[in-house]
Design a protein around this motif. Structure first.
Motif, PDB file in Angstrom:
ATOM      1  N   SER A   4     -44.506  46.041 -21.068  1.00  0.00           N
ATOM      2  CA  SER A   4     -44.695  44.893 -21.809  1.00  0.00           C
ATOM      3  C   SER A   4     -45.957  44.060 -21.636  1.00  0.00           C
ATOM      4  O   SER A   4     -46.041  43.891 -20.389  1.00  0.00           O
ATOM      5  CB  SER A   4     -43.528  43.843 -21.982  1.00  0.00           C
ATOM      6  N   VAL A   5     -46.596  43.707 -22.447  1.00  0.00           N
ATOM      7  CA  VAL A   5     -47.877  42.927 -22.331  1.00  0.00           C
ATOM      8  C   VAL A   5     -47.555  41.601 -22.674  1.00  0.00           C
ATOM      9  O   VAL A   5     -47.036  41.092 -23.745  1.00  0.00           O
ATOM     10  CB  VAL A   5     -48.798  43.423 -23.171  1.00  0.00           C
ATOM     11  N   VAL A   6     -47.609  40.509 -21.896  1.00  0.00           N
ATOM     12  CA  VAL A   6     -47.311  39.190 -22.053  1.00  0.00           C
ATOM     13  C   VAL A   6     -48.677  38.450 -22.454  1.00  0.00           C
ATOM     14  O   VAL A   6     -49.787  38.586 -22.010  1.00  0.00           O
ATOM     15  CB  VAL A   6     -46.969  38.487 -20.688  1.00  0.00           C
ATOM     16  N   SER A   7     -48.746  37.868 -23.582  1.00  0.00           N
ATOM     17  CA  SER A   7     -49.878  37.296 -24.242  1.00  0.00           C
ATOM     18  C   SER A   7     -50.416  36.016 -23.199  1.00  0.00           C
ATOM     19  O   SER A   7     -49.507  35.274 -22.556  1.00  0.00           O
ATOM     20  CB  SER A   7     -49.850  36.825 -25.623  1.00  0.00           C
ATOM     21  N   THR A   8     -51.687  35.921 -23.374  1.00  0.00           N
ATOM     22  CA  THR A   8     -52.122  34.565 -22.422  1.00  0.00           C
ATOM     23  C   THR A   8     -51.450  33.311 -23.046  1.00  0.00           C
ATOM     24  O   THR A   8     -50.896  32.528 -22.277  1.00  0.00           O
ATOM     25  CB  THR A   8     -53.588  34.509 -22.652  1.00  0.00           C
ATOM     26  N   GLU A   9     -51.164  33.223 -24.285  1.00  0.00           N
ATOM     27  CA  GLU A   9     -50.374  31.813 -24.946  1.00  0.00           C
ATOM     28  C   GLU A   9     -48.960  31.840 -24.342  1.00  0.00           C
ATOM     29  O   GLU A   9     -48.595  31.004 -24.088  1.00  0.00           O
ATOM     30  CB  GLU A   9     -50.532  31.903 -26.382  1.00  0.00           C
ATOM     31  N   GLN A  10     -48.454  32.882 -24.209  1.00  0.00           N
ATOM     32  CA  GLN A  10     -46.912  33.074 -23.617  1.00  0.00           C
ATOM     33  C   GLN A  10     -47.106  32.572 -22.293  1.00  0.00           C
ATOM     34  O   GLN A  10     -46.055  31.943 -21.732  1.00  0.00           O
ATOM     35  CB  GLN A  10     -46.458  34.481 -23.949  1.00  0.00           C
ATOM     36  N   GLN A  29     -55.492  36.353 -14.194  1.00  0.00           N
ATOM     37  CA  GLN A  29     -55.953  37.102 -15.495  1.00  0.00           C
ATOM     38  C   GLN A  29     -57.208  36.286 -15.847  1.00  0.00           C
ATOM     39  O   GLN A  29     -58.331  37.121 -16.233  1.00  0.00           O
ATOM     40  CB  GLN A  29     -55.105  36.678 -16.792  1.00  0.00           C
ATOM     41  N   CYS A  30     -57.648  35.093 -15.506  1.00  0.00           N
ATOM     42  CA  CYS A  30     -58.837  34.241 -15.699  1.00  0.00           C
ATOM     43  C   CYS A  30     -59.764  34.558 -14.552  1.00  0.00           C
ATOM     44  O   CYS A  30     -61.070  34.054 -14.833  1.00  0.00           O
ATOM     45  CB  CYS A  30     -58.237  32.874 -15.881  1.00  0.00           C
ATOM     46  N   THR A  69     -54.505  27.959 -25.493  1.00  0.00           N
ATOM     47  CA  THR A  69     -55.300  29.346 -25.849  1.00  0.00           C
ATOM     48  C   THR A  69     -55.924  29.527 -24.592  1.00  0.00           C
ATOM     49  O   THR A  69     -56.222  28.689 -23.824  1.00  0.00           O
ATOM     50  CB  THR A  69     -56.242  29.068 -27.036  1.00  0.00           C
ATOM     51  N   GLU A  70     -56.341  30.911 -24.508  1.00  0.00           N
ATOM     52  CA  GLU A  70     -57.294  31.205 -23.424  1.00  0.00           C
ATOM     53  C   GLU A  70     -58.593  30.641 -23.280  1.00  0.00           C
ATOM     54  O   GLU A  70     -59.087  30.270 -22.246  1.00  0.00           O
ATOM     55  CB  GLU A  70     -57.537  32.921 -23.350  1.00  0.00           C
TER      56      GLU A  70
END
Length: 95
Positions: A4-10, A29-30, A69-70
């Motif tokens: 599963s890919v978790v979004s940056t927002e999540q 990630q950043c 947001t990212e």
């Protein structure tokens, strides 16, 4: 087996709710994007050290981040990276 890919927002939402693993994943990630954005182009070791110091600071101060947001997170990280570092008082140092 699917991953599963978790979004940056999540990740931001989970980190804001106290999930330290999510915060670590979010900052990792950043890391590369922050390194590219703040790179001086002269000394990669110095740049990497500065980014790691910024990410450590972000981990301590994440409660001050109000974005969702990212792009807002990267902007906040860049502001942290550009803060002047406090001067070290060497007057009390003895050798």
């Amino acid at each position: 087996m699917s991953q599963s890919v978790v979004s940056t927002e999540q990740l931001i939402k989970s980190a804001r709710n106290g999930d330290r693993t999510a915060l670590g994943a979010l900052l990792e990630q950043c890391r590369g994007k922050l390194l590219n954005a703040t790179s001086s182009g002269q000394d990669q070791t110095v740049d990497t050290d500065a980014v790691m110091a910024t990410l450590n600071q972000a981990q301590r101060e994440f409660s001050n981040f109000s974005g969702t947001t990212e792009s807002q997170l990267l902007e906040w990280l860049q502001k942290l990276a550009n803060r002047p570092t406090p001067a070290i008082d060497d007057s009390a140092a003895t050798l």
